[in-house]
Design an enzyme around this catalytic site. Structure first.
Site, PDB file in Angstrom:
ATOM      1  N   ASP A 130      -0.447  -3.912  -6.823  1.00  0.00           N
ATOM      2  CA  ASP A 130      -0.329  -2.514  -6.414  1.00  0.00           C
ATOM      3  C   ASP A 130      -1.685  -2.026  -5.912  1.00  0.00           C
ATOM      4  O   ASP A 130      -2.706  -2.210  -6.586  1.00  0.00           O
ATOM      5  CB  ASP A 130       0.128  -1.659  -7.597  1.00  0.00           C
ATOM      6  CG  ASP A 130       0.457  -0.233  -7.191  1.00  0.00           C
ATOM      7  OD1 ASP A 130       1.605   0.008  -6.790  1.00  0.00           O
ATOM      8  OD2 ASP A 130      -0.433   0.627  -7.287  1.00  0.00           O
ATOM      9  N   ILE A 131      -1.697  -1.415  -4.727  1.00  0.00           N
ATOM     10  CA  ILE A 131      -2.946  -0.891  -4.179  1.00  0.00           C
ATOM     11  C   ILE A 131      -3.339   0.361  -4.954  1.00  0.00           C
ATOM     12  O   ILE A 131      -2.545   1.308  -5.072  1.00  0.00           O
ATOM     13  CB  ILE A 131      -2.803  -0.562  -2.681  1.00  0.00           C
ATOM     14  CG1 ILE A 131      -2.379  -1.814  -1.905  1.00  0.00           C
ATOM     15  CG2 ILE A 131      -4.121  -0.021  -2.126  1.00  0.00           C
ATOM     16  CD1 ILE A 131      -2.123  -1.561  -0.424  1.00  0.00           C
ATOM     17  N   ASP A 147      -0.917   2.515   6.966  1.00  0.00           N
ATOM     18  CA  ASP A 147      -0.154   1.346   7.409  1.00  0.00           C
ATOM     19  C   ASP A 147      -1.081   0.191   7.769  1.00  0.00           C
ATOM     20  O   ASP A 147      -0.776  -0.975   7.500  1.00  0.00           O
ATOM     21  CB  ASP A 147       0.714   1.710   8.612  1.00  0.00           C
ATOM     22  CG  ASP A 147       1.954   2.497   8.215  1.00  0.00           C
ATOM     23  OD1 ASP A 147       2.273   2.512   7.014  1.00  0.00           O
ATOM     24  OD2 ASP A 147       2.585   3.095   9.097  1.00  0.00           O
ATOM     25  N   GLU A 173       3.297   0.705  -1.702  1.00  0.00           N
ATOM     26  CA  GLU A 173       2.028  -0.024  -1.714  1.00  0.00           C
ATOM     27  C   GLU A 173       2.060  -1.198  -2.680  1.00  0.00           C
ATOM     28  O   GLU A 173       1.031  -1.657  -3.151  1.00  0.00           O
ATOM     29  CB  GLU A 173       0.881   0.933  -2.085  1.00  0.00           C
ATOM     30  CG  GLU A 173       0.954   1.499  -3.485  1.00  0.00           C
ATOM     31  CD  GLU A 173       1.738   2.796  -3.585  1.00  0.00           C
ATOM     32  OE1 GLU A 173       1.475   3.571  -4.524  1.00  0.00           O
ATOM     33  OE2 GLU A 173       2.623   3.026  -2.732  1.00  0.00           O
TER      34      GLU A 173
END
Length: 255
Positions: A130-131, A147, A173
């Site tokens: 996960d960002i 994006d 994300e």
């Protein structure tokens, strides 16, 4: 895994069910479809999204970078509704736009991989990535930059893992990495390689002073004797623990 839909920014979109006269923006319809998915209304979710992906609307959404996200939700609705052929075609369309594999690929691959691992007594691991604070990128910079960050992270991750690992986007994300033949210790090492590669990437050209890091939850089975849902659920729990512990780290199953 069940995903919680993002909060809608529009308060009155229930009128969409009455027909195409609704003026909801694409993000609002995507949110409505996600709620319908959570309620088990898979065919209704598909009908909600289809007007967004026809030729005329798709051009407009592609310019706003919404189309890949809408296609991911549409593919999930089709898959859960049993329309696997349509889901596969939707995923291919999304991949053509974003260059990323999707969850349908993982759903097709992982059960067979676990079955083969059980027959051979081989290990399999999965990592959910996960960002960290991704919403800050979208809010501070733009969705277009967001994006580009997603695409760069996917590229960096793919370069940090070896074959036959699979990197796929779950949505939003979040990504999943499937690691055939990797036991717990090796999976953590590969997760750390991904984390370090993302952190050390030169992000300033895209995000300025905003850093880009990832949190990773890893889960492993030594012999394939687990369902794909259970493996991913445990990885999800470890991901949540990594985020609660401060982010930009890798956490695995307790030893």
């Amino acid at each position: 895994m069940t995903r919680t839909p993002p909060a809608s920014s529009s308060g009155g979109c229930a009128a969409w069910s009455s027909g195409p006269a609704c003026s909801c923006a694409p993000p609002d319809l995507d949110t409505i479809a996600r709620v319908e998915l959570l309620q088990g209304r898979f065919e209704e979710a598909e009908r909600t999204l289809l007007p967004l992906v026809d030729a005329s609307v798709a051009r407009r959404d592609a310019e706003g970078n919404m189309l890949p996200e809408v296609l991911l939700t549409l593919a999930e609705a089709q898959r859960l509704g049993g329309a696997l052929d349509r889901a596969g075609a939707t995923v291919e369309r999304c991949q053509a736009l974003s260059g990323q594999r999707g969850m349908v690929d993982v759903d097709a691959q992982l059960p067979a991989l676990l079955s083969r691992a059980e027959q051979r007594g081989e290990a399999v691991s999965a990592a959910l990535v996960d960002i960290d604070f991704f919403k800050r990128v979208n809010d501070t910079l733009s969705h277009e930059v967001g994006d580009l960050v997603l695409q760069r992270v996917a590229t960096v991750m793919a370069g940090a893992v070896d074959e036959p690992a699979t990197v796929a986007r779950l949505g939003g994300e979040e990504f999943v990495v499937v690691l055939p033949g990797a036991g717990a210790q090796e999976a953590v090492a590969r997760g750390e390689r991904i984390r370090a590669a993302v952190q050390s990437n030169p992000w300033s050209e895209l995000t300025g002073e905003l850093p880009v890091t990832v949190s990773i939850g890893v889960s492993s089975t030594p012999d394939g004797r687990i369902t794909s849902a259970a493996l991913l659920s445990q990885a999800d729990r470890n991901l949540c623990a990594a985020k609660r512990s401060g982010r930009n780290r890798v956490l695995a199953d307790p030893s």
